[in-house]
Motif scaffolding. Structure first.
Motif, mmCIF file in Angstrom:
data_model
loop_
_atom_site.group_PDB
_atom_site.id
_atom_site.type_symbol
_atom_site.label_atom_id
_atom_site.label_comp_id
_atom_site.label_asym_id
_atom_site.label_seq_id
_atom_site.Cartn_x
_atom_site.Cartn_y
_atom_site.Cartn_z
ATOM 1 N N LYS A 183 0.873 -1.178 0.000
ATOM 2 C CA LYS A 183 0.000 0.000 0.000
ATOM 3 C C LYS A 183 0.906 1.223 0.000
ATOM 4 N N TYR A 184 1.548 1.483 -1.136
ATOM 5 C CA TYR A 184 2.670 2.423 -1.177
ATOM 6 C C TYR A 184 2.257 3.885 -0.993
ATOM 7 N N GLU A 185 1.157 4.304 -1.602
ATOM 8 C CA GLU A 185 0.710 5.686 -1.433
ATOM 9 C C GLU A 185 0.339 5.952 0.024
ATOM 10 N N GLU A 186 -0.361 4.999 0.643
ATOM 11 C CA GLU A 186 -0.734 5.144 2.051
ATOM 12 C C GLU A 186 0.513 5.157 2.938
ATOM 13 N N ALA A 187 1.489 4.332 2.568
ATOM 14 C CA ALA A 187 2.735 4.301 3.338
ATOM 15 C C ALA A 187 3.433 5.654 3.271
ATOM 16 N N LEU A 188 3.476 6.248 2.077
ATOM 17 C CA LEU A 188 4.117 7.555 1.901
ATOM 18 C C LEU A 188 3.434 8.612 2.775
ATOM 19 N N GLN A 189 2.122 8.577 2.811
ATOM 20 C CA GLN A 189 1.372 9.519 3.653
ATOM 21 C C GLN A 189 1.708 9.315 5.129
ATOM 22 N N ALA A 190 1.837 8.044 5.538
ATOM 23 C CA ALA A 190 2.148 7.750 6.940
ATOM 24 C C ALA A 190 3.534 8.272 7.316
ATOM 25 N N PHE A 191 4.531 8.084 6.436
ATOM 26 C CA PHE A 191 5.885 8.579 6.735
ATOM 27 C C PHE A 191 5.918 10.112 6.769
ATOM 28 N N SER A 192 5.184 10.730 5.860
ATOM 29 C CA SER A 192 5.127 12.197 5.850
ATOM 30 C C SER A 192 4.503 12.710 7.140
ATOM 31 N N LYS A 193 3.478 12.010 7.626
ATOM 32 C CA LYS A 193 2.836 12.388 8.894
ATOM 33 C C LYS A 193 3.820 12.227 10.048
ATOM 34 N N SER A 194 4.569 11.147 10.042
ATOM 35 C CA SER A 194 5.556 10.912 11.092
ATOM 36 C C SER A 194 6.613 12.016 11.104
ATOM 37 N N ILE A 195 7.125 12.375 9.913
ATOM 38 C CA ILE A 195 8.171 13.405 9.792
ATOM 39 C C ILE A 195 7.620 14.780 10.173
ATOM 40 N N GLU A 196 6.336 15.002 9.847
ATOM 41 C CA GLU A 196 5.696 16.268 10.230
ATOM 42 C C GLU A 196 5.671 16.419 11.753
ATOM 43 N N ILE A 197 5.431 15.309 12.446
ATOM 44 C CA ILE A 197 5.380 15.337 13.914
ATOM 45 C C ILE A 197 6.786 15.416 14.503
ATOM 46 N N ASP A 198 7.722 14.639 13.932
ATOM 47 C CA ASP A 198 9.106 14.615 14.439
ATOM 48 C C ASP A 198 10.033 14.330 13.252
ATOM 49 N N SER A 199 10.778 15.337 12.832
ATOM 50 C CA SER A 199 11.606 15.210 11.625
ATOM 51 C C SER A 199 12.952 14.548 11.882
ATOM 52 N N LYS A 200 13.187 14.052 13.078
ATOM 53 C CA LYS A 200 14.500 13.497 13.402
ATOM 54 C C LYS A 200 14.500 11.971 13.534
ATOM 55 N N ILE A 201 13.449 11.328 13.080
ATOM 56 C CA ILE A 201 13.413 9.853 13.100
ATOM 57 C C ILE A 201 14.006 9.359 11.778
ATOM 58 N N ASP A 202 15.261 8.882 11.825
ATOM 59 C CA ASP A 202 15.969 8.553 10.580
ATOM 60 C C ASP A 202 15.277 7.459 9.769
ATOM 61 N N PHE A 203 14.716 6.443 10.441
ATOM 62 C CA PHE A 203 14.127 5.356 9.656
ATOM 63 C C PHE A 203 12.812 5.778 9.005
ATOM 64 N N ALA A 204 12.180 6.842 9.498
ATOM 65 C CA ALA A 204 11.006 7.377 8.805
ATOM 66 C C ALA A 204 11.430 7.966 7.456
ATOM 67 N N TRP A 205 12.588 8.671 7.446
ATOM 68 C CA TRP A 205 13.117 9.213 6.198
ATOM 69 C C TRP A 205 13.530 8.095 5.224
ATOM 70 N N SER A 206 14.261 7.099 5.746
ATOM 71 C CA SER A 206 14.752 6.039 4.846
ATOM 72 C C SER A 206 13.595 5.241 4.238
ATOM 73 N N HIS A 207 12.562 4.985 5.056
ATOM 74 C CA HIS A 207 11.423 4.235 4.516
ATOM 75 C C HIS A 207 10.538 5.096 3.618
ATOM 76 N N LYS A 208 10.519 6.396 3.878
ATOM 77 C CA LYS A 208 9.829 7.294 2.944
ATOM 78 C C LYS A 208 10.517 7.212 1.573
ATOM 79 N N GLY A 209 11.848 7.157 1.591
ATOM 80 C CA GLY A 209 12.596 7.007 0.342
ATOM 81 C C GLY A 209 12.250 5.717 -0.376
ATOM 82 N N ILE A 210 12.089 4.633 0.381
ATOM 83 C CA ILE A 210 11.721 3.350 -0.231
ATOM 84 C C ILE A 210 10.363 3.462 -0.918
ATOM 85 N N ALA A 211 9.391 4.083 -0.232
ATOM 86 C CA ALA A 211 8.056 4.251 -0.818
ATOM 87 C C ALA A 211 8.122 5.094 -2.090
ATOM 88 N N LEU A 212 8.906 6.196 -2.044
ATOM 89 C CA LEU A 212 9.048 7.050 -3.226
ATOM 90 C C LEU A 212 9.692 6.295 -4.387
#
Length: 762
Positions: free
Chosen positions: A499-528
């Motif tokens: 569910k890649y589009e939904e995953a991208l939205q979830a990572f963006s929400k996570s980064i919006e709340i806290d931009s310093k979670i490195d694995f949120a960024w790396s997994h956002k990259g995977i979804a992209l």
């Protein structure tokens, strides 16, 4: 398993005496006598009969016709009984069938080579003449007619077979199929209304009990026989589970007599796996609405009334009733009158089990029939005791069999008992560690899962069980919407659930709340990256490696993206960092090696491949790519006339090939790839127009791979013609081979000088 059960899938491999002992059911015995008598009359009067015995897999069709075959052999004069194998995969033409019959009649007494020179029509005529010359009625036993008529023979061949049966009064045919199929049920088909269709019914409860007792007597299982009377009610209950299938009853006998869950489960899984193509074909044969109704009925745990089926399928009651009647007529379902209602169920219980497993995630696969059996055969306290015996034993040793047995015993317990045991279960699972099969004990019940949310999330992350992980993440978000970690976990689960589009939205929400979670960024990259946005993905990976440069997986996915973008030098740097952080990870080294090879830094690539193999000698991909690099170097060296290096690398490539073939799971496919690569390599060497290089390469391959000599024979002959300049050698070859050799000679010499006259100027 006993010797008797060893042949449960191949009754015709058993002794006749054993088959007769296991042959139960008054109606079946009456049918056997009837058909024997009818065939006897048909043979005597030379009036052929054609029977099609219909029954689901495991109902005993092979058992039945094997006994019928023996009766015909023993009791009917002037009959020539011929029984083909249960699977006849080579019968694609009528001529194939007739020759198969002849071979079974007198294979040792005659030479069949004369048929090889005939056309197909001539084979049919000659074979029929020979069969008629026997002066007897051939009683042909042919199984799985649906496969032969529906999948193997063309319609033209099917029409021809029908014509022969109708015009040549030398055949009486007894054949089988699991269901009525289009080639005999549809008006436009040649065999419509041709066969006398006989349904082989399932065994009754009493007959199944008799069968189970007979197995115990054959096995001399005195302990089981001594308790047979007290088992009566339990066996009656088990007969409901089997649906009257003798094969399933035989499988469950091991549970009744020995409590051997895992072996029986393996046997069921093997049976279901072998029947997968058959079950898939059944679905394909059904029309849209009929398939929907059938699949919905399968989803019920037991019989269902049409109104229930219509509701779940979201179809009109009238539509469902119509389709159910058609399904029953064709033998797919059974109807039973229960009070004022008529309930329907799938005729073949194994079919329901197969569909049930296909709906489950692989890691959660459990056979409901085994759970139901335990509930019927043992009391609740007995089940609890047996679960604890196996579960507590896991403290001392991680035993796969005990894990699986424990999970079945746990699933058979009532919910109250599960809740009572849950604290102990969770604590001991953590003590033992990663026991993959035991996670089913936790995840089978939502209420139980809710009692251990935090611990479960940790376990799920380790076990990578993403269906359950998503549920846990959603639960955490529900409790605290602005939980950046929960949104990141939600995204990871959705990536693995595609569910890649939904995953991208979830990572963006996570980064919006806290931009310093490195694995949120790396997994956002995977979804992209998956969504085809590599440039944006690369930015996300760069952010992740900046936030935490010590995470090897972030560098790895960054390298993959750079390689995809063609930025190979940067990709190499990323993979080098991955290998530096995880020097014992063979995958890191193989990516580095592959990138080096793309940069044509072959020697460095070989070193990296060797490192990957050193870490995991059974890493087949590393061996394969290493071989490819050796071939590239060998070709390069041949072009430079550095024959020593060329041959050294060619030998190394063949050694790598051998290792790759040896450790590959699909050895045949691996050998095909090896052969293809060697052939491609030889073609490349031929294109250098260096006769000496081709000669050395070919001889090296011959020396190392003698079995491939025939495959490369055309190259060898072409080489001999070029070396000897003797064009007469062409005429020692068959025409097809001659043309291939001429083409190789032309490629090798770059001219038509050494070609036969008829191949010049093409």
């Amino acid at each position: 398993m006993s010797d008797v059960l060893f042949y449960r899938f191949q009754p015709d491999a058993m002794e006749r005496e054993t088959l007769e002992q296991l042959f139960k059911g008054r109606k079946r015995k009456d049918l056997l006598k009837r058909l024997t008598k009818e065939i006897e009359i048909a043979v005597k009067n030379r009036t052929p009969r054609y029977y099609l015995i219909i029954g689901p897999r495991g109902v005993g069709k092979t058992h039945f016709i094997t006994l019928l075959y023996h009766d015909v052999v023993d009791r009917i004069e002037n009959a020539l009984p011929i029984k083909l194998s249960e699977e006849e995969f080579s019968l694609y033409r009528v001529s194939d069938l007739l020759l198969r019959i002849l071979r079974l009649m007198d294979e040792r007494e005659r030479n069949f080579s004369d048929f090889e020179l005939m056309s197909d029509d001539e084979v049919v005529v000659a074979a029929l003449d020979e069969l008629k010359s026997k002066g007897k009625i051939i009683v042909l036993f042919l199984e799985n007619l649906n496969q032969i008529l529906g999948e193997q023979m063309s319609k033209k061949e099917v029409q021809r077979l029908r014509s022969i049966f109708q015009t040549e009064n030398i055949f009486t045919v007894v054949t089988t199929a699991p269901l009525v199929f289009p080639q005999v049920s549809e008006h436009e088909e040649p065999f419509f209304n041709f066969f006398d269709i006989i349904y082989l019914k399932e065994l009754t409860r009493d007959e199944l009990k008799e069968l189970v007792g007979e197995i115990a007597r054959i096995e001399k299982n005195e302990e089981f026989l001594s308790k047979l009377d007290e088992y009566t009610q339990k066996i009656d209950a088990v007969s409901v589970l089997t649906g009257g299938s003798p094969r399933m009853a035989i499988l469950l006998y091991d549970l009744m007599s020995k409590g051997n869950i895992v072996d029986v489960e393996k046997a069921f899984f093997k049976l279901l796996d072998e029947n997968t193509p058959y079950y898939q074909d059944i679905f394909r044969l059904l029309s849209g609405e009929k398939r929907k109704v059938f699949d919905t009925l399968i989803s019920f745990e037991g019989p269902a009334i049409p109104k229930e089926i219509a509701k779940r399928a979201r179809l009109a009651d009238k539509t469902v009733n119509t389709q159910l009647r058609r399904l029953e007529k064709d033998g797919y379902v059974l109807s039973r009158r229960m009070g004022k209602s008529t309930k329907y169920e799938v005729r073949e219980r194994l079919f329901r089990l197969w569909r049930e497993l296909r709906r489950q995630p692989f890691a959660m696969q459990k056979l409901s029939i085994l759970v139901e059996f335990l509930e019927l055969w043992y009391s609740v306290e007995e089940r609890k005791e047996k679960f604890l015996e196996r579960f507590e034993g896991l403290k001392e040793i991680l035993d796969e069999t005990k894990c699986k047995e424990a999970s079945y015993w746990f699933l058979s317990l009532p919910k109250g008992y599960k809740k009572e045991l849950m604290p102990q279960v969770i604590e001991e699972i953590y003590d033992v560690g990663k026991v993959k099969l035991l996670d089913k004990l936790i995840y089978g019940d939502r209420e139980l899962k809710a009692e251990a949310v935090e611990t479960e999330v940790e376990i799920l992350l380790k076990k990578e069980n993403y269906e359950e992980l998503l549920k846990k993440a959603d639960q955490m978000i529900k409790e605290e919407e602005n939980n950046a970690l929960a949104w990141a976990i939600n995204g990871i689960a959705k990536i693995h659930l595609k569910k890649y589009e939904e995953a991208l939205q979830a990572f963006s929400k996570s980064i919006e709340i806290d931009s310093k979670i490195d694995f949120a960024w790396s997994h956002k990259g995977i979804a992209l990256g998956i969504l085809g946005r590599p440039e944006e993905a690369l930015q996300a990976f760069s952010k992740a490696t900046t936030l935490n440069p010590e995470v090897d997986s972030s560098w790895y996915v960054k390298g993959v993206t750079l390689a995809h973008l063609g930025r190979l030098e940067e990709a190499l740097q990323a993979f080098s960092k991955t290998a530096e952080l995880s020097p014992k990870d063979p995958a890191a080294w193989i990516e580095k090696a592959t990138t080096l090879a793309r940069l044509e830094r072959f020697e460095e690539a070989l070193e990296a491949f060797s490192k990957s193999i050193e870490l995991n000698p059974k890493f087949s991909l590393a061996w394969y790519f290493k071989e490819k690099v050796h071939l590239l170097i060998s070709l390069q060296e041949f072009k430079r006339n550095n024959y020593g290096n060329a041959l050294e690398n060619l030998n190394s490539a063949i050694d790598a090939f051998d290792a790759f073939s040896t450790i590959s799971k699909d050895k045949e496919k691996a050998k095909e790839k090896v052969t293809e690569d060697l052939m491609a390599f030889l073609k490349d060497v031929i294109d250098t127009k260096n006769v000496e290089a081709v000669d050395m390469a070919l001889n090296t391959i011959y020396e190392k791979k003698k079995k491939l000599k025939e495959l490369f024979e055309s190259i060898y002959v072409a080489l001999e013609i070029v070396k000897s300049k003797d064009v007469s050698k062409y005429y020692e070859l068959q025409v097809e081979r001659r043309e291939v050799v001429a083409e190789i000679v032309k490629r090798l010499t770059g001219s038509e000088e050494l070609l036969p006259d008829e191949y010049r100027g093409r």
